[in-house]
Design a protein around this motif. Structure first.
Motif, PDB file in Angstrom:
ATOM      1  N   ASP A 193       0.987  -1.243   0.037  1.00 40.64           N
ATOM      2  CA  ASP A 193       0.009  -0.014   0.066  1.00 40.64           C
ATOM      3  C   ASP A 193       1.010   1.352  -0.064  1.00 40.64           C
ATOM      4  O   ASP A 193       1.094   1.739   0.897  1.00 40.64           O
ATOM      5  CB  ASP A 193      -0.936   0.014   1.220  1.00 40.64           C
ATOM      6  N   TYR A 194       1.249   1.761  -1.272  1.00 41.85           N
ATOM      7  CA  TYR A 194       2.331   2.554  -1.331  1.00 41.85           C
ATOM      8  C   TYR A 194       1.614   4.111  -1.021  1.00 41.85           C
ATOM      9  O   TYR A 194       2.524   4.896  -0.552  1.00 41.85           O
ATOM     10  CB  TYR A 194       3.060   2.798  -2.586  1.00 41.85           C
ATOM     11  N   VAL A 195       0.451   4.101  -1.190  1.00 40.70           N
ATOM     12  CA  VAL A 195      -0.496   5.407  -0.917  1.00 40.70           C
ATOM     13  C   VAL A 195      -0.183   5.982   0.597  1.00 40.70           C
ATOM     14  O   VAL A 195       0.221   6.838   1.064  1.00 40.70           O
ATOM     15  CB  VAL A 195      -1.760   5.293  -1.549  1.00 40.70           C
ATOM     16  N   TRP A 196      -0.615   4.711   1.521  1.00 45.30           N
ATOM     17  CA  TRP A 196      -0.741   4.923   3.081  1.00 45.30           C
ATOM     18  C   TRP A 196       0.691   5.010   3.286  1.00 45.30           C
ATOM     19  O   TRP A 196       1.090   5.928   4.294  1.00 45.30           O
ATOM     20  CB  TRP A 196      -1.148   3.735   3.600  1.00 45.30           C
ATOM     21  N   HIS A 197       1.850   4.203   2.996  1.00 45.50           N
ATOM     22  CA  HIS A 197       3.197   4.453   3.269  1.00 45.50           C
ATOM     23  C   HIS A 197       3.683   5.689   2.891  1.00 45.50           C
ATOM     24  O   HIS A 197       4.496   6.506   3.678  1.00 45.50           O
ATOM     25  CB  HIS A 197       4.073   3.406   2.678  1.00 45.50           C
ATOM     26  N   CYS A 198       3.274   6.422   1.934  1.00 47.63           N
ATOM     27  CA  CYS A 198       3.749   7.779   1.532  1.00 47.63           C
ATOM     28  C   CYS A 198       3.062   8.845   2.485  1.00 47.63           C
ATOM     29  O   CYS A 198       3.855   9.842   2.891  1.00 47.63           O
ATOM     30  CB  CYS A 198       2.886   8.311   0.150  1.00 47.63           C
ATOM     31  N   VAL A 199       2.050   8.558   3.130  1.00 44.13           N
ATOM     32  CA  VAL A 199       1.619   9.169   4.119  1.00 44.13           C
ATOM     33  C   VAL A 199       2.414   9.468   5.471  1.00 44.13           C
ATOM     34  O   VAL A 199       2.575  10.809   6.061  1.00 44.13           O
ATOM     35  CB  VAL A 199      -0.228   8.893   4.442  1.00 44.13           C
ATOM     36  N   ASP A 200       2.800   8.305   5.914  1.00 38.22           N
ATOM     37  CA  ASP A 200       3.841   8.239   6.846  1.00 38.22           C
ATOM     38  C   ASP A 200       5.229   9.223   6.848  1.00 38.22           C
ATOM     39  O   ASP A 200       5.492   9.986   7.555  1.00 38.22           O
ATOM     40  CB  ASP A 200       4.385   6.776   7.137  1.00 38.22           C
ATOM     41  N   LEU A 201       5.569   8.858   5.649  1.00 39.50           N
ATOM     42  CA  LEU A 201       6.911   9.936   5.300  1.00 39.50           C
ATOM     43  C   LEU A 201       6.332  11.377   5.060  1.00 39.50           C
ATOM     44  O   LEU A 201       7.162  12.137   5.312  1.00 39.50           O
ATOM     45  CB  LEU A 201       7.494   9.223   3.989  1.00 39.50           C
ATOM     46  N   PHE A 202       5.430  11.472   4.313  1.00 39.12           N
ATOM     47  CA  PHE A 202       4.904  13.100   4.269  1.00 39.12           C
ATOM     48  C   PHE A 202       4.830  13.664   5.441  1.00 39.12           C
ATOM     49  O   PHE A 202       5.152  14.831   5.698  1.00 39.12           O
ATOM     50  CB  PHE A 202       3.757  13.067   3.608  1.00 39.12           C
ATOM     51  N   LEU A 203       4.159  12.867   6.448  1.00 39.06           N
ATOM     52  CA  LEU A 203       3.820  13.523   7.732  1.00 39.06           C
ATOM     53  C   LEU A 203       5.257  13.967   8.309  1.00 39.06           C
ATOM     54  O   LEU A 203       5.481  14.868   9.227  1.00 39.06           O
ATOM     55  CB  LEU A 203       3.249  12.763   8.764  1.00 39.06           C
ATOM     56  N   ASP A 204       6.290  13.095   8.205  1.00 39.52           N
ATOM     57  CA  ASP A 204       7.655  13.112   8.989  1.00 39.52           C
ATOM     58  C   ASP A 204       8.126  14.400   8.115  1.00 39.52           C
ATOM     59  O   ASP A 204       8.787  15.278   8.921  1.00 39.52           O
ATOM     60  CB  ASP A 204       8.519  11.977   8.599  1.00 39.52           C
ATOM     61  N   PHE A 205       7.950  14.557   6.640  1.00 43.19           N
ATOM     62  CA  PHE A 205       8.489  15.732   6.208  1.00 43.19           C
ATOM     63  C   PHE A 205       8.061  17.139   6.680  1.00 43.19           C
ATOM     64  O   PHE A 205       8.774  17.981   7.056  1.00 43.19           O
ATOM     65  CB  PHE A 205       8.424  15.583   4.746  1.00 43.19           C
ATOM     66  N   VAL A 206       6.768  17.008   6.603  1.00 43.56           N
ATOM     67  CA  VAL A 206       5.984  18.251   7.098  1.00 43.56           C
ATOM     68  C   VAL A 206       6.416  18.532   8.424  1.00 43.56           C
ATOM     69  O   VAL A 206       6.585  20.014   8.644  1.00 43.56           O
ATOM     70  CB  VAL A 206       4.490  17.967   7.122  1.00 43.56           C
ATOM     71  N   ALA A 207       6.666  17.567   9.633  1.00 38.70           N
ATOM     72  CA  ALA A 207       6.872  17.911  10.941  1.00 38.70           C
ATOM     73  C   ALA A 207       8.133  18.613  10.879  1.00 38.70           C
ATOM     74  O   ALA A 207       8.434  19.719  11.783  1.00 38.70           O
ATOM     75  CB  ALA A 207       6.703  16.763  11.578  1.00 38.70           C
ATOM     76  N   ILE A 208       9.223  18.075  10.195  1.00 38.28           N
ATOM     77  CA  ILE A 208      10.778  18.547  10.199  1.00 38.28           C
ATOM     78  C   ILE A 208      10.530  19.910   9.699  1.00 38.28           C
ATOM     79  O   ILE A 208      11.079  20.808  10.221  1.00 38.28           O
ATOM     80  CB  ILE A 208      11.533  17.578   9.488  1.00 38.28           C
ATOM     81  N   PHE A 209       9.886  20.275   8.630  1.00 33.35           N
ATOM     82  CA  PHE A 209       9.674  21.608   7.571  1.00 33.35           C
ATOM     83  C   PHE A 209       9.289  22.564   8.878  1.00 33.35           C
ATOM     84  O   PHE A 209       9.873  23.508   8.767  1.00 33.35           O
ATOM     85  CB  PHE A 209       9.033  21.427   6.447  1.00 33.35           C
ATOM     86  N   ARG A 210       8.155  22.171   9.388  1.00 30.60           N
ATOM     87  CA  ARG A 210       7.436  23.209  10.541  1.00 30.60           C
ATOM     88  C   ARG A 210       8.428  23.606  11.620  1.00 30.60           C
ATOM     89  O   ARG A 210       8.531  24.782  11.676  1.00 30.60           O
ATOM     90  CB  ARG A 210       6.050  22.670  10.641  1.00 30.60           C
ATOM     91  N   LYS A 211       8.908  22.791  12.169  1.00 29.10           N
ATOM     92  CA  LYS A 211       9.909  22.871  13.238  1.00 29.10           C
ATOM     93  C   LYS A 211      11.259  23.709  13.107  1.00 29.10           C
ATOM     94  O   LYS A 211      11.659  24.498  13.673  1.00 29.10           O
ATOM     95  CB  LYS A 211      10.159  21.496  13.987  1.00 29.10           C
ATOM     96  N   LEU A 212      11.674  23.111  11.898  1.00 25.38           N
ATOM     97  CA  LEU A 212      13.073  23.782  11.334  1.00 25.38           C
ATOM     98  C   LEU A 212      12.753  25.149  10.828  1.00 25.38           C
ATOM     99  O   LEU A 212      13.320  26.363  11.282  1.00 25.38           O
ATOM    100  CB  LEU A 212      13.589  23.038  10.348  1.00 25.38           C
ATOM    101  N   MET A 213      11.484  25.457  10.048  1.00 29.08           N
ATOM    102  CA  MET A 213      10.967  26.798   9.701  1.00 29.08           C
ATOM    103  C   MET A 213      10.934  27.734  10.939  1.00 29.08           C
ATOM    104  O   MET A 213      11.442  28.797  11.050  1.00 29.08           O
ATOM    105  CB  MET A 213       9.769  26.676   9.025  1.00 29.08           C
ATOM    106  N   ILE A 214      10.173  27.346  11.833  1.00 30.68           N
ATOM    107  CA  ILE A 214      10.010  28.075  13.191  1.00 30.68           C
ATOM    108  C   ILE A 214      11.161  28.442  13.981  1.00 30.68           C
ATOM    109  O   ILE A 214      11.452  29.442  14.368  1.00 30.68           O
ATOM    110  CB  ILE A 214       9.056  27.418  13.982  1.00 30.68           C
ATOM    111  N   LEU A 215      12.261  27.307  13.927  1.00 35.80           N
ATOM    112  CA  LEU A 215      13.364  27.760  14.723  1.00 35.80           C
ATOM    113  C   LEU A 215      14.231  28.770  14.105  1.00 35.80           C
ATOM    114  O   LEU A 215      14.765  29.568  14.558  1.00 35.80           O
ATOM    115  CB  LEU A 215      14.016  26.241  14.820  1.00 35.80           C
ATOM    116  N   LEU A 216      14.230  28.635  12.748  1.00 33.94           N
ATOM    117  CA  LEU A 216      15.129  29.474  12.043  1.00 33.94           C
ATOM    118  C   LEU A 216      14.573  30.960  11.905  1.00 33.94           C
ATOM    119  O   LEU A 216      15.066  32.011  12.189  1.00 33.94           O
ATOM    120  CB  LEU A 216      15.096  29.090  10.420  1.00 33.94           C
ATOM    121  N   ALA A 217      13.082  31.031  12.080  1.00 29.76           N
ATOM    122  CA  ALA A 217      12.492  32.428  12.034  1.00 29.76           C
ATOM    123  C   ALA A 217      12.782  32.845  13.578  1.00 29.76           C
ATOM    124  O   ALA A 217      13.109  34.148  13.503  1.00 29.76           O
ATOM    125  CB  ALA A 217      10.991  32.212  11.937  1.00 29.76           C
TER     126      ALA A 217
END
Length: 237
Positions: free
Chosen positions: A202-226
């Motif tokens: 089920d590559y669609v659901w597996h994609c969700v797992d990695l997408f959430l990881d990416f978004v979480a890292i992006f959000r935290k890194l963006m706020i920290l840099l700001a």
């Protein structure tokens, strides 16, 4: 010995002998879907920041959660594949809209932070993904318990900070969360490999797992840099 006389075999860099051919094809589908999700999420963020047609907040959060539930309830087979991909795109879009308020905060400080955070997140994600792919199978699956414990600690810290309102505690929470989410990239990547090796394609659901990881890292890194950029501006004044 002259190292320049030896040819570099670049194809060896992408040889994953410990992963079966069918799982490698599965991973291609996962990462192709992930790339599309990033593009759609970027469109959702654009809609919030520029057009203001959709506002990030509670409504976008509920919509993204609704899409995730809908996706989980839709069976994985060839007949529903297109529908599931459409649901995945809807989930990515509303997740991107949900990033809007954080982007508004960053834009008011320095818009270039968004680009820096995205590039930094991409580098972090690629490095940890390659680490998981090249490492011995199941070697990072032991991190599961530790990472879940880390999430519990993060939740407690966030609850405590609701009463104290400490900027230092908030930064510590963000840095700790960033480290934990990097760990989840390792864990989720190897977990996806193990699931695929055991027949779960089920590559669609597996994609969700990695997408959430990416978004979480992006959000935290963006706020920290700001926040760091904001502190620098205060020091200059």
């Amino acid at each position: 010995m002259n190292i320049f006389h030896h040819s570099i075999r670049f194809h060896a860099l992408f040889k994953f002998s410990q992963i079966s051919h069918s799982t490698q094809l599965h991973l291609k589908n996962v990462y192709s879907s992930l790339a599309v999700c990033m593009f759609v999420a970027a469109a959702g963020s654009y809609v919030h920041v520029v057009t203001r047609l959709f506002q990030g907040g509670l409504l976008s959060l509920l919509c993204s959660l609704g899409m995730m539930v809908w996706l989980s309830m839709t069976p994985h087979n060839s007949e529903t594949e297109k529908n599931r991909l459409a649901i995945l795109a809807g989930f990515a879009f509303f997740t991107g809209v949900g990033l809007g308020p954080a982007m508004d905060f960053v834009i008011n400080i320095n818009p270039s932070v968004i680009v820096t955070a995205f590039l930094g997140t991409s580098i972090i994600f690629i490095c940890f993904t390659l680490s998981a792919l090249y490492a011995k199978r199941r070697s990072y699956l032991y991190l599961g318990g530790t990472l879940m414990s880390g999430l519990s600690i993060l939740f407690l810290v966030s609850v405590l900070n609701m009463f104290f309102g400490s900027a230092i505690l908030f930064k510590a929470h963000m840095y700790m969360g960033l480290v934990i989410m990097c760990g989840f990239v390792l864990f989720d990547t190897q977990l996806i490999i193990e699931k695929a090796e055991n027949g779960d394609k089920d590559y669609v659901w597996h994609c969700v797992d990695l997408f959430l990881d990416f978004v979480a890292i992006f959000r935290k890194l963006m706020i920290l840099l700001a926040m760091n950029e904001k502190d620098k501006k205060k020091e200059k004044k």
